[in-house]
Write an enzyme that holds these catalytic residues in place. Structure first.
Site, PDB file in Angstrom:
ATOM      1  N   HIS A 192     -37.427   9.507 -37.379  1.00 50.61           N
ATOM      2  CA  HIS A 192     -37.549   8.050 -37.439  1.00 50.61           C
ATOM      3  C   HIS A 192     -38.634   7.607 -38.411  1.00 50.61           C
ATOM      4  CE1 HIS A 192     -37.042   3.991 -35.725  1.00 50.61           C
ATOM      5  NE2 HIS A 192     -38.340   3.871 -35.906  1.00 50.61           N
ATOM      6  N   TYR A 249     -38.308  10.434 -42.246  1.00 47.19           N
ATOM      7  CA  TYR A 249     -37.051  10.542 -43.012  1.00 47.19           C
ATOM      8  C   TYR A 249     -36.886  11.957 -43.586  1.00 47.19           C
ATOM      9  CZ  TYR A 249     -37.064   5.458 -42.659  1.00 47.19           C
ATOM     10  OH  TYR A 249     -37.071   4.172 -42.178  1.00 47.19           O
ATOM     11  N   SER A 260     -33.053  -0.213 -36.787  1.00 43.99           N
ATOM     12  CA  SER A 260     -32.270   0.152 -35.604  1.00 43.99           C
ATOM     13  C   SER A 260     -33.153   0.253 -34.367  1.00 43.99           C
ATOM     14  CB  SER A 260     -31.586   1.503 -35.837  1.00 43.99           C
ATOM     15  OG  SER A 260     -32.567   2.515 -36.013  1.00 43.99           O
ATOM     16  N   HIS A 261     -32.561  -0.034 -33.216  1.00 38.10           N
ATOM     17  CA  HIS A 261     -33.175   0.259 -31.918  1.00 38.10           C
ATOM     18  C   HIS A 261     -32.067   0.743 -30.990  1.00 38.10           C
ATOM     19  CE1 HIS A 261     -37.057  -0.734 -29.592  1.00 38.10           C
ATOM     20  NE2 HIS A 261     -37.351   0.003 -30.630  1.00 38.10           N
ATOM     21  N   ASN A 262     -31.365   1.781 -31.465  1.00 26.54           N
ATOM     22  CA  ASN A 262     -30.129   2.209 -30.819  1.00 26.54           C
ATOM     23  C   ASN A 262     -30.350   2.910 -29.483  1.00 26.54           C
ATOM     24  OD1 ASN A 262     -29.029   1.268 -33.209  1.00 26.54           O
ATOM     25  ND2 ASN A 262     -28.758   3.299 -34.095  1.00 26.54           N
ATOM     26  N   ASP A 271     -48.267  -3.610 -38.922  1.00 27.12           N
ATOM     27  CA  ASP A 271     -47.868  -3.844 -37.542  1.00 27.12           C
ATOM     28  C   ASP A 271     -47.819  -2.518 -36.800  1.00 27.12           C
ATOM     29  OD1 ASP A 271     -45.321  -3.056 -38.905  1.00 27.12           O
ATOM     30  OD2 ASP A 271     -44.540  -3.349 -36.879  1.00 27.12           O
TER      31      ASP A 271
END
Length: 749
Positions: free
Chosen positions: A55, A58, A103-105, A278
């Protein structure tokens, strides 16, 4: 228990550490030992494990992603490219726009509400960290079969999470997609996009420079939620019975995020920060290592100063926590007091946790004891790089040879009528208003177009009416048939959707959703899709500004369809001249632009009528896409087009039905002489759109199309309250609307 300090680590080289449980491979652990010249401490191991995860690093995809830079088209609009929190483009009049899709799958499968909500929160903070005010969000979603029990568990929670978080933030949700397919059973795709606006001079980057500058953590307190999320949850396949490992999903607080946004924007306005990041995936591990790595290279952090929700958290857990609504800023000493004042005004907790040093190490202390001493680049930017083996799967030829031409096709008018109603009432082609009505689309008062329009559009300057449009698209069925072409079709459709509203496409963000990179067939799909997207962006002149890769999307051994979701952002000089989808006035002339061929591989008709997936997807002609876009944009700007709708899933008949229903007006359609009615209505040939032209502009419009060489056929007129395909069938709008709107509520309400 002895605190695992760097000194203790050097003295106890044989201490066993849980590197495998944290998702590291044996050679990765050995490399960490080589970098440090000793075994890592528990805190260092925590940092490397999350930052070297798929994540964050990569590691399986970066060898392919570099094409986006190598093949990037020249673009004067690009202000910030790949590598920052989000890309930034120039849209004119001194404005810059930043946008990104992520994504937040996996979290959304485990805990649908919080998984989806924190997906929205995370992408909003990425945009905020660039210096921009977030102005809109979008959500491309994929779920399992619409009638599957688990879809009924996951979908309502995901939709409620997106709506609950976004609505509380006061951000309009202007678009996205909802797709159902059995391949997403047990592994939904919850992608989130945010758009932000700023002036050119307000762009901020994630870097920690200037020895003596203070590192300030501000926002929510740090808790135990989300620990290990990116290292374990986003790097594991799901078993048939559920996720293999279940670290806690992050818990969101949109009201805290709203305070954080306004606080941060006031801090930006007073120019109080040198760098900012962030806290999302990998939490403090990411923020500290990336800030130090991108800056002068040295940072000292006092971890025990971090405000906690749970006093029992260990240093490792604090470093790995993905608690939401947190930011990390680098601030010059003379600005610290004012920074803290603004935070106090907005009731945002802010704590000086460290400072930038003149060294080249990231050092973290716990109650005066050193627990981390690492070169920050090795954590943030020099993780493993894998050249994963990839191979065209043995079943690909058979899949492509399974031509839908062999399928029984409707031949009579009655059969065509039945096929149309079956198509538009199918879950993927039916109205999604039951879902999108749960999102506030018009808060802030600048939404110009929102779903079910071809693209969402927001005004960014109230005096000049300058605006931007964004569309997201991705057809996993096409990509399964041919990943290279499928990725280009996703790009072409998003590009076409933006142009259909009258906006000029500028730039791309992407979210590449695939199965396990350890499967050579999946890796081949990824390599082909990435190559296709890079080549397509080069041909269309739309650079990739950033995005996200989501791997390990599979249940057991079964991977999802390769699903490259592509977001295209465009600019429009005057939003009052935008083009809607709706047929709104009787007498408007309906034109079909582009060429229709017998292309039904991966089509909605083949899926709905026969449950079939096979053959080749529609061919891509990117020069034709550019020409079509030029016609749509010019026609919108010069008042020659009253409505426009791209042709994609479901073909011409789907587009006609949607434009009729949106405007509440019927249409009389005359199919081209000699054409096969079925192919004309259901083909999904790319590079096409249907437009409504005022009678007074017909000659000017057709002359423009002829001069530029774009096929344009008049196929009907806006008229009455029926979709009437003359010589074949007629369907009253009331019947059409019932079929189109009843499906999703019946399945999910």
């Amino acid at each position: 228990m002895t605190l695992d300090t760097t000194k203790h680590a050097a003295q106890t080289p044989d201490t066993a550490l849980p590197w495998a449980e944290l998702g590291l491979k044996p050679d990765e652990y050995e490399r960490i030992v080589d970098i440090l010249g000793r075994r890592p401490t528990g805190a260092e191991l925590a940092m490397y494990s999350v930052m070297w995860s798929e994540h964050c690093s990569y590691k399986s995809s970066k060898v392919h992603l570099k094409q986006f830079g190598e093949k990037a088209p020249d673009s004067s609009a690009m202000l910030v490219g790949i590598g920052e929190n989000a890309g930034v483009v120039d849209v004119g009049q001194g404005y810059a726009v930043t946008f990104k899709v992520e994504s937040h799958n996996h979290p959304s499968y485990i805990e649908p509400y919080q998984g989806a909500a924190t997906g929205v929160g995370g992408i909003v903070r990425d945009i905020l960290a660039m210096g921009a005010r977030p102005v809109a969000v979008m959500d491309p979603l994929r779920f399992g079969a619409a009638d599957h029990p688990d879809t009924k568990r996951v979908l309502p929670g995901v939709v409620a999470g997106i709506g609950g978080y976004g609505n509380c933030l006061g951000l309009p949700n202007i678009g996205g997609e909802v797709v159902f397919d059995p391949c997403y059973q047990g592994n939904p795709l919850v992608n989130a996009l945010c758009v932000g606006v700023m002036r050119h001079e307000d762009i901020h980057l994630a870097k920690a420079s200037g020895p003596g500058n203070k590192v300030i953590l501000y926002g929510a307190r740090t808790g135990g939620d989300g620990i290990g999320g990116v290292s374990v949850l986003a790097s594991e396949t799901f078993s048939d019975s559920g996720p293999a490992k279940r670290p806690a999903v992050q818990v969101g607080d949109p009201f805290q995020e709203k305070l954080l946004i306004e606080c941060t924007l006031e801090i930006f306005a007073e120019k109080l920060v040198v760098g900012i990041q962030d806290l999302g995936g990998a939490g403090l591990s990411c923020a500290t290592s990336e800030l130090a790595s991108a800056g002068s290279g040295g940072m000292r952090v006092e971890l025990d100063r971090v405000p906690l929700r749970d006093s029992s958290l260990s240093p490792e857990e604090i470093l790995m926590s993905e608690s939401q609504e947190r930011m990390c800023a680098v601030v010059a000493p003379e600005n610290v007091d004012r920074f803290l004042e603004i935070c106090e005004k907005w009731d945002v907790i802010a704590t000086v946790i460290g400072e930038v040093t003149d060294g080249d190490r990231l050092e973290i202390y716990w109650h005066g004891e050193q627990i981390v001493d690492v070169p920050p680049r090795t954590v943030a930017h020099e993780g493993p790089v894998y050249h994963r083996p990839y191979q065209r799967p043995s079943w690909q030829d058979d899949l492509q040879a399974d031509d839908p031409a062999k399928l029984a096709r409707p031949a009579t008018g009655d059969e065509l009528r039945a096929a149309v109603l079956e198509l538009i009432s199918s879950p993927n082609q039916a109205s999604k208003s039951w879902i999108t009505d749960q999102y506030d689309r018009f808060v802030l008062g600048n939404t110009v177009l929102a779903q079910p329009e071809d693209a969402g559009m927001v005004r960014i300057d109230e005096e000049t009416n300058l605006g931007v449009a964004v569309a997201t698209d991705g057809n996993g069925r096409y990509a399964k048939l041919d990943p290279y072409t499928g990725a280009q079709l996703a790009l072409a459709e998003a590009y076409r959707n933006v142009a259909a509203t009258g906006a000029r496409p500028l730039a791309v963000s992407d979210c590449l959703n695939f199965g396990s990179p350890e499967d050579p067939a999946v890796m081949w799909q990824f390599a082909e899709a990435t190559r296709g997207l890079a080549d397509g962006c080069q041909a269309l002149g739309t650079p990739v500004t950033g995005g996200n890769v989501s791997l390990y999307n599979q249940t057991g051994e079964t991977a999802i369809h390769p699903t490259p979701v592509v977001a295209v952002l465009g600019v429009i000089d005057d939003v009052t001249r935008r083009t809607p989808v709706a047929f709104a006035e009787e007498g408007q002339l309906i034109y079909l632009l582009g060429e229709t061929r017998d292309e039904l591989g991966g089509s909605a008709w083949a899926q709905v009528a026969h449950g079939h997936l096979g053959g080749l997807p529609p061919a891509v002609d990117l020069e034709r896409e550019k020409l079509l876009a030029e016609i749509l944009i010019s026609g919108s700007r010069d008042g020659m087009i009253d409505a426009a709708h791209d042709l994609s899933d479901g073909g011409l008949v789907q587009a006609l039905a949607e434009s009729c229903l949106k405007g509440g007006k019927g249409a009389r359609i005359v199919l081209p002489e000699g054409a096969d009615p079925f192919v004309t209505l259901f083909s999904e040939s790319a590079g096409r759109a249907v437009v409504a032209v005022p009678r007074s502009e017909e000659l000017r419009f057709t002359d423009m199309c002829a001069a530029r060489g774009l096929p344009a056929a008049r196929i009907g007129v806006v008229d009455g309250d029926t979709l009437d395909v003359q010589g074949q069938f007629a369907i009253p709008l009331a019947e059409l609307r019932q079929a189109h709107e009843a499906t999703v509520p019946a399945l999910l309400a």
